[in-house]
Each structure stands twice: as C-alpha cells, then as structure tokens.
Design a protein around this motif. Structure first.
Motif: not given
Length: 160
Positions: A22, A24-26, A66-69, A71, A86, A110, A114
C-alpha cells in the motif's frame, strides 16, 4: 536469477506468498498473508513499513494499492514499475532465488517528499522468514492484549 510479471496471470508453480503493498504519502506499507487485501485489520496480519521481507525461492505475489495519490512501486532488480492508483488494485510477482537486499523507490512523483519514499526488499532463507512472521504475530497479539487491559482499566475507572 530473478523472474517477474505485471499481470494477475498465474505465477510459476511452487510455493507462493502474498504481500499487499500500500502506497501512502510518503511510505510503503507491506501486509503479509492471504486475504491481506480484504481483511488485514481484523485478521491481525503481520505488516512492516519501508522494508518488505520475502523468503528466497518462493514466488511473492504483490497486490498493490494506494490510499491517497498515484504511486509507482519500483524495485528495478525485481521487475518493472507497477502503479498504485487510488481505487484500483494492480498485481505483480517476483521470485528471488537467493537471499539479498534490493533497493527501490516510488517512481511516480507523488508530492513534496516523493524522494523519501524508498522501497527495500530483504530476501532471507525461508526458515528465517517464517520465524520473523511468527515474531510479528506474537508482537501484534501482545500489543492487542495490552490495549484490552488498558480499556478494561479505564472503563472500571469511569474514564471510558
């Protein structure tokens, strides 16, 4: 010698493990075990951040999200880039025949940090991998037991 693919097509026959990746940033989160895509929390599945552990000689099936943007999971020595988008699930697999340490990076810009979104894969002998999984599971169980004890105490004290 390594092998890899970017499809959900059946990987080579033999021992397989599943790892959910997964983005996630970052940071990358790795959850281990069948069902990791559907029920990792209530299943109390082992997990790690930044560094994935994998057994030598087994086919490692990756379920990537991805949980946000957007990647892109990329460990060059283990195969091509695979996007983590996502709302979608992508798949790949690799098989490392010998223990080693592999370095990768998020390959999709991302956000501001990043460059800090590294990905490591540590391939270890199968018995070492199994011992690590057992230890992770024990630590999760102990942590949950402590939380339950604290919850009971706080409830008895009227604080919950």
């Amino acid at each position: 010698v390594l092998s890899a693919a970017t499809t959900e097509v059946a990987p080579p026959k033999g021992k397989t493990i599943t790892v959910c990746v997964q983005g996630r940033q970052y940071i990358w989160r790795y959850t281990y075990g069948a069902g990791c895509n559907a029920d990792y929390y209530t299943g109390k599945l082992p997990y790690s951040y930044t560094t994935m552990l994998a057994p030598a000689g087994a086919t490692v099936i990756l379920v990537i999200q991805s949980s946000d943007v957007i990647h892109s999971w990329w460990v060059p020595s283990l195969g091509g880039k695979v996007d983590a988008v996502p709302g979608y699930t992508t798949y790949t697999w690799f098989k490392a025949f010998h223990p080693g340490f592999y370095h990768g990076q998020c390959a999709q810009l991302c956000g501001r940090n990043h460059a800090a979104m590294v990905a490591f894969v540590r391939v270890v002998p199968p018995d070492q991998y199994q011992a690590w999984l057992t230890q992770q599971q024990q630590q999760i169980t102990q942590a949950n037991d402590h939380v339950n004890q604290l919850r009971q105490y706080l409830t008895q004290q009227g604080q919950l």
